[in-house]
Design a protein around this motif. Structure first.
Motif, short mmCIF file in Angstrom:
data_model
loop_
_atom_site.label_atom_id
_atom_site.label_comp_id
_atom_site.label_asym_id
_atom_site.label_seq_id
_atom_site.Cartn_x
_atom_site.Cartn_y
_atom_site.Cartn_z
N HIS A 81 120.13 5.83 -40.58
CA HIS A 81 118.93 6.17 -39.82
C HIS A 81 117.98 7.05 -40.61
O HIS A 81 117.15 7.75 -40.03
N ARG A 84 114.23 8.02 -40.00
CA ARG A 84 113.85 8.78 -38.82
C ARG A 84 113.83 10.29 -39.07
O ARG A 84 113.58 11.06 -38.14
N ARG A 90 112.48 17.54 -36.67
CA ARG A 90 113.42 16.55 -36.13
C ARG A 90 114.82 16.81 -36.65
O ARG A 90 115.80 16.74 -35.91
#
Length: 317
Positions: A81, A84, A90
């Motif tokens: 991932h 992302r 984040r």
């Protein structure tokens, strides 16, 4: 000291992203140490292969501290991932979310202490500078600084420029061995001098990893990023470098310069590890280093306990 044999691999999901960690658990912990590995490694960095005395994941629980070695975003279970994780906020949210999920059914003792190494310090410092960081017991950063040594600067900037171009991920060694087993200047920087490390550390399974592209940005801008983040940290800070560090400038002046950045911290301690290279937790002096940091964690626990007693007495008046 008898080091426990059991280290568990645990998986959780945070906002749809799988996250993984290695956990060495103490039954009634004084505190929890969340350990963040550096670049091109996994959480296995904290569990020296075939050397339990050098393992933070085993030494910590033996002394009454639960250790959660988190695979940072882009590593371990979240490796697929990586696209992302460009936003550093984040990554902070994912790390805090993973810690909460991992500890939801585990005792925390006096609280959570964050311990970070090398590029992992970017996440550790961001976690401590975040508003949630005020609840941490403290922060340890190691293998980082403000100024890289000239040779290291040239090698690392070029290496991370390759990561940024095309957004690709760096590939781990084709042999499956850790970076020490490969030739070249980078190997010498992070694994030298050879006499400071066990002869078999290069064969440790599971330590090496691909590198997410966002780390190139962290490396390029760290000198400009660190001062602003450090000034927002309001918990005790411990900062370590090996006396044979070959990536970052070391010595008393370099240690003092970084320590001076933490202007809001109530306490800042610097430590130069004797016979330590860049990878402090995999060297022959790893136990000495871990005992130094765990001693600081214990001091943070005692300070929190004392503060709780003062609050209790004031409330009783």
């Amino acid at each position: 000291m008898r080091t426990p044999r059991r280290v568990d691999r645990v998986h959780v999901e945070v906002a749809g992203v799988p996250m993984s960690a290695l956990v060495g658990e103490a039954p009634r912990p004084r505190a929890v140490v969340v350990a963040l590995h550096g670049g091109a490694t996994t959480s296995a960095y904290w569990d020296a292969p075939n050397r339990p005395r050098l393992s933070l994941l085993r030494t910590g629980p033996a002394l009454g501290f639960t250790v959660v070695a988190l695979d940072r975003p882009g590593y371990g279970a979240s490796a697929a991932h990586t696209d992302r994780f460009a936003d550093p906020e984040r990554r902070v949210d994912l790390a805090y979310g993973a810690v909460e999920r991992l500890l939801e059914s585990r005792p925390r003792g006096a609280g959570v202490f964050v311990m970070a190494h090398s590029v992992g310090c970017a996440l550790g410092v961001r976690m401590a500078a975040d508003e949630r960081g005020a609840g941490l017991l403290g922060l340890e950063i190691a293998g980082t600084g403000l100024h890289r040594q000239p040779r290291a600067d040239e090698i690392l900037v070029e290496r991370h420029r390759e990561l940024l171009e095309g957004g690709r991920r760096d590939r781990p060694p084709a042999t499956g061995r850790t970076p020490r087993a490969e030739g070249g200047g980078l190997r010498d920087l992070i694994w030298g001098p050879d006499r400071l490390y066990p002869a078999d550390v290069a064969g440790g399974a599971g330590i090496a990893s691909s590198t997410p592209g966002y780390e190139g940005i962290e490396v390029r801008h760290w000198r400009r990023t660190l001062p602003g983040l450090a000034a927002r940290i309001r918990v005790p800070v411990h900062y370590s470098l090996g006396d044979h560090e070959q990536v970052w400038r070391s010595g008393p002046a370099a240690l003092a310069e970084v320590a001076a950045l933490f202007t809001a911290s109530p306490r800042v301690v610097v430590h130069e590890q004797v016979d330590g290279g860049h990878n402090l937790s995999l060297g022959l002096s790893a136990m000495a280093y871990h005992l130094e940091v765990l001693s600081f964690v214990e001091e943070c626990v005692l300070a929190r306990e004392a503060a709780a007693r003062r609050t209790h007495r004031q409330g009783a008046l």
